[in-house]
Motif scaffolding. Structure first.
Motif, PDB file in Angstrom:
ATOM      1  N   GLY A 138     -22.367  41.657 -27.917  1.00  9.18           N
ATOM      2  CA  GLY A 138     -21.824  43.136 -27.839  1.00  9.18           C
ATOM      3  C   GLY A 138     -22.723  43.938 -27.114  1.00  9.18           C
ATOM      4  O   GLY A 138     -22.234  44.838 -26.193  1.00  9.18           O
ATOM      5  N   LEU A 141     -22.479  43.221 -23.213  1.00 14.70           N
ATOM      6  CA  LEU A 141     -21.427  44.062 -22.813  1.00 14.70           C
ATOM      7  C   LEU A 141     -21.493  45.394 -22.760  1.00 14.70           C
ATOM      8  O   LEU A 141     -20.782  46.039 -21.636  1.00 14.70           O
ATOM      9  CB  LEU A 141     -20.182  43.666 -23.450  1.00 14.70           C
ATOM     10  CG  LEU A 141     -19.866  42.147 -23.762  1.00 14.70           C
ATOM     11  CD1 LEU A 141     -18.599  41.942 -24.525  1.00 14.70           C
ATOM     12  CD2 LEU A 141     -19.382  41.636 -22.186  1.00 14.70           C
ATOM     13  N   VAL A 142     -21.985  46.053 -23.474  1.00  5.75           N
ATOM     14  CA  VAL A 142     -21.933  47.660 -23.251  1.00  5.75           C
ATOM     15  C   VAL A 142     -22.890  48.005 -22.294  1.00  5.75           C
ATOM     16  O   VAL A 142     -22.555  48.950 -21.437  1.00  5.75           O
ATOM     17  CB  VAL A 142     -22.670  48.153 -24.656  1.00  5.75           C
ATOM     18  CG1 VAL A 142     -23.015  49.662 -24.750  1.00  5.75           C
ATOM     19  CG2 VAL A 142     -21.830  48.230 -25.914  1.00  5.75           C
ATOM     20  N   GLU A 298     -16.237  38.521 -22.014  1.00  4.37           N
ATOM     21  CA  GLU A 298     -15.312  39.657 -21.817  1.00  4.37           C
ATOM     22  C   GLU A 298     -13.968  39.118 -22.364  1.00  4.37           C
ATOM     23  O   GLU A 298     -13.140  40.142 -22.394  1.00  4.37           O
ATOM     24  CB  GLU A 298     -15.121  39.905 -20.367  1.00  4.37           C
ATOM     25  CG  GLU A 298     -16.383  40.510 -19.403  1.00  4.37           C
ATOM     26  CD  GLU A 298     -17.428  39.725 -18.936  1.00  4.37           C
ATOM     27  OE1 GLU A 298     -17.996  40.145 -18.216  1.00  4.37           O
ATOM     28  OE2 GLU A 298     -17.493  38.597 -19.457  1.00  4.37           O
ATOM     29  N   SER A 301     -12.660  41.400 -25.021  1.00  5.62           N
ATOM     30  CA  SER A 301     -11.722  42.591 -24.741  1.00  5.62           C
ATOM     31  C   SER A 301     -10.235  42.553 -25.001  1.00  5.62           C
ATOM     32  O   SER A 301      -9.560  43.019 -25.658  1.00  5.62           O
ATOM     33  CB  SER A 301     -12.001  43.023 -23.336  1.00  5.62           C
ATOM     34  OG  SER A 301     -11.602  42.034 -22.366  1.00  5.62           O
ATOM     35  N   THR A 345     -15.242  47.292 -26.110  1.00  9.55           N
ATOM     36  CA  THR A 345     -15.331  46.074 -26.851  1.00  9.55           C
ATOM     37  C   THR A 345     -16.706  45.517 -27.435  1.00  9.55           C
ATOM     38  O   THR A 345     -16.680  44.972 -28.320  1.00  9.55           O
ATOM     39  CB  THR A 345     -14.961  44.782 -25.705  1.00  9.55           C
ATOM     40  OG1 THR A 345     -13.683  45.296 -25.354  1.00  9.55           O
ATOM     41  CG2 THR A 345     -15.124  43.647 -26.370  1.00  9.55           C
ATOM     42  N   GLY A 346     -17.623  45.893 -26.500  1.00 11.56           N
ATOM     43  CA  GLY A 346     -18.893  45.470 -27.001  1.00 11.56           C
ATOM     44  C   GLY A 346     -19.787  46.303 -28.255  1.00 11.56           C
ATOM     45  O   GLY A 346     -20.131  45.797 -29.183  1.00 11.56           O
TER      46      GLY A 346
END
Length: 425
Positions: A138, A141-142, A298, A301, A345-346
């Motif tokens: 997570g 991803l951020v 991803e 998401s 999402t992250g």
């Protein structure tokens, strides 16, 4: 749609298709980026773009129909760099020999997937580390989302990362996108992420802050694509560089798959079938002349957008196929529209931190290492290695060494060997 058991999963065709579209758009960059990285290994970019699209479509559809999981498979970022800059550049193998490495790794991966070893490995991982993996992916991803949106940039000599120029229109749009998508998600608006992508894209086009570049992609090259299929070279099969590459790649693929599936699959009963699909698609990737497909982070998401079944992955796979015709249109979508989806999402994935027992240092510190090392090294496998190697050491220090499952000891040792192997390479 009884095949996907939509009613049982409390979802709908519309919800699954929106989720699939969200995953696809969040991953659409791979169509351009993967061929460029593989071009450095010698694979013609004008041909590998077809490999990237077709293998992503096949992998995602297989994951949806067979694995019945809302996970999208695409050539992995990091894995493609390992293919080009380690196997080809550092070890000196040709790209045809590197494809042979992928195929052999895929055979081993699939063999493990079809035995009880895969479940044994997954069950051996402590719950604290599983939650650390989810949170680590997570946070990764951020960082990716913030960088793609220009909110974070290379800090140069002063620091490794710095705040971007918020006066730039596209950067400002990315910030607005985060707020918009966050509010829509908070209000439980169906398709909140997809709506955010569409709104920011429209604003960027109306205000003309996003310059649409001409696409060099052409279907006319498709007739040359068959020359890339099955172009293996096993002439170095028993050489040290080949075997070292096989060991390292196999470890990376297997444990990245375990980490991603454990981190993203809400229905853990789908792990076994999803793991099998991932192993088979590694071999198919080599056959089609591209770096291995992996479960894309991803995909989260789409899952957070409501994806619960394999229909999400099938939808994304179909969109990849359609992108053969409409790839130039993807250039109309700015990073400012995609970055917010990845960031939020992250952030949502980091909710798993609440399940880590912070009253036990031997549990939370290895999980913490995974959490911070995944984004800091830009590698899921490197992050896992630090946490997995540290876990039995801290359990030994606490006097609980023998409470750690034997399989976990084996996994930790294999991660240690992988770190050593990659260092040697």
């Amino acid at each position: 749609m009884n095949f996907f058991k939509l009613k049982e999963k409390q979802t709908s065709i519309k919800q699954e298709m929106i989720a699939g579209a969200t995953s696809f758009f969040a991953l659409s960059y791979i169509i351009v980026v993967n061929p460029l990285i593989l071009a450095d290994a010698g694979i013609p970019a004008e041909l590998s773009v077809f490999s990237t699209i077709i293998i992503s479509a096949i992998g995602s559809i297989m994951m949806g129909l067979w694995g019945k999981a809302p996970i999208v498979l695409v050539p992995g970022m990091g894995i493609n760099a390992f293919f080009t800059y380690t196997i080809v550049d550092s070890l000196g193998l040709s790209w045809q020999q590197a494809l042979a490495v992928i195929f052999v790794s895929g055979v081993i991966f699939t063999g493990i997937a079809y035995t009880s070893i895969s479940k044994l490995l997954a069950d051996a991982i402590p719950e604290s580390l599983k939650h650390g993996i989810t949170a680590g992916i997570g946070l990764f991803l951020v960082v990716i989302g913030l960088e793609n949106g220009g909110i974070l940039v290379d800090g140069g000599d002063s620091s490794f990362i710095a705040l971007g120029d918020l006066s730039q229109p596209l950067v400002l749009l990315a910030v607005i996108g985060i707020l918009l998508s966050g509010v829509l998600y908070l209000r439980n608006v169906p398709g909140s992420f997809f709506i955010g992508i569409v709104v920011i894209t429209i604003i960027s086009l109306i205000t003309r802050v996003h310059e649409v570049s001409a696409s060099s992609f052409s279907l006319s090259n498709l007739s040359e694509f068959p020359a890339l299929i099955g172009d293996f070279d096993f002439s170095t099969l028993f050489s040290v560089p080949f075997l070292l590459a096989v060991f390292s790649l196999t470890m990376i693929l297997i444990f990245e798959a375990i980490g991603l599936f454990e981190g993203m699959l809400e229905d853990k009963t789908r792990f076994k079938s999803a793991f099998k699909v991932s192993g088979i698609m590694t071999m198919v990737s080599a056959l089609f002349g591209t770096s291995p497909t992996v479960a894309a982070a991803e995909s989260a998401s789409g899952i957070k957008a409501g994806g619960k079944t394999g229909l999400t992955a099938v939808t994304a796979g179909v969109l990849f196929l359609l992108s053969l015709l409409f790839t130039p249109l993807l250039s109309y979508i700015p990073n400012a529209a995609l970055a917010p989806v990845i960031v939020i999402t992250g952030a949502i994935m980091m909710e798993n931190l609440k399940h880590i027992p912070f009253d036990d240092f031997s549990e939370w510190f290895p999980a913490f290492l995974i959490l911070v090392m995944i984004p800091l090294t830009s590698s899921i496998v490197d992050g896992l290695a630090f946490g997995f190697v540290a876990y039995p050491i801290f359990k030994l220090a606490k006097g609980e060494f023998f409470k750690v499952k034997k399989a976990m000891h084996v996994v930790s040792f294999l991660f240690l060997l992988t770190m050593i192997a990659i260092t040697i390479i």
